[in-house]
Design a protein around this motif. Sequence first.
Motif: not given
Lengths: 303, 175
Positions: A217-220, A227-234, A270-272
């Motif tokens: 979240f901090k990264q976001l 997109a990677t930062f959103w994926t990191s939360i996911a 991103a897809r990976e």
Amino acid sequence: MKKTSCDICQKTDVPLNDTLKIEGKTYCAACIQATFPNDSHLELENIEKEFDPTVCVFCEKDFGSRHLSNIANYPVCEDCETDIRNRTFPTWVKAFLAAIVVIVIGAFFWNWKYYQAYNDIKTSNNQFTAGFYTQAAERMTSASEKVPEVEELSTLASYFRGIARLTEDKSAEALVEFNQCADKMPAEYNMAMLINQATIGATYDNKDYEGFLKASFKQLELDSSNATFWTSIASAYACIYADKGDESARKNAFLYLQKARSIDSTSADAREYYNMVEYRIDSKKIISREEFLQQFPNGWTKK
Amino acid sequence: MFFIPGEIISILTFPGIIVHEFAHMLFCRLRKVAVFDACYFRVGNPAGYVIHENTSNFYTTFLISMGPFFVNTLLCLFICLPAYMPIKFFQLDHPLSYFLIWLGVSIGAHAIPSNQDASNVYEQAKEKIKEKNLLAILSFPLIGLIYVFNFLRFFWIDVLYGVGVGIGIPSLIFK
């Protein structure tokens, strides 16, 4: 000793060495003084000095009628010739030059470490630019060890080591390095982002998935367009779901994946990443990226 | 540009004068040329001198006259080179480094031979050039440069030369 006569006062028996020939006339010492009381009076005159070949010009010893050998038109006796030919440096000059040589050699040894450090820094920067982070970190560390008095070097070495550890997936070690240099690095090095990245890695490695989520979240907050930062939360939510079976975490994981896809749905990286998170949610297994790629070289498909 | 008496410059850069006269004397000794008198440093004009016999050997004349140019220039570079790095690259203000820079620049500032030295070489070079002597050919631009440098001494060109060799060359090597 040879003698001559003065053309001015007509005095005979004047020692040749006591005379000067001015404009072709021979002057004895007394007549020179009387005719040219100031040296300036002689400046425009044509003056010749004739040396007595029987008197040594250096020791002024009279050799009677014996003609002495000349050095550059000067009659010189054997003893003086030996002295002249073997004239050596005064002791203080020798000592001075010896001191200079010692200083030159000493200075090279004293400052050699700076040249080695300079060479390390140049090599390190080139390796860093070429992407050889581990080698770059080693050379920068070597430079900082050679010149410990330069604080900037130890800071830079920490930064280089941090980057190297991060690329080696040793996030906890990277975090230690980044924390050491964070306060001293210029803003353009984006230390907050790097520290967060290392924190994400370290918390994941320690199975601290709440910490992983917090750091994501901090990264976001630092950059919400990636997109990677959103994926990191996911990914963090997927870990919590896989670990504790928390259903809300599962929902959130899909929610953030959807957001990430809306930013980047095409790039292979991103897809990976999306595929890996989906696998984690579906299988409730938390495996590293390397393991995932090994198990599913062509990607995971839900059966 | 403000005027500073030559004697003060000589005192401030005395190591260069000693090395300059040492180089003259050294080549006299190496080429077995008789030296009548030598003064390595004094407060006066000239600040130092070596009085030696004339020689008809062009190579000997060249070495004795141009010796200080090579010896002082090389020493200047060798002394300043180690001191340059900690000051310029690592911003370390060590007194030893500044001492070395002063010593090196002082020596470099007295590298330029006198007009008398240049004239000695010129007189023989113009004869030797008729024999297509390579050293004589190479010495002409050097002689010209020496005359120009001596003419510009009033504008501290000799000190600038020392700074150029002692600081300029290392800065070109270690960018």
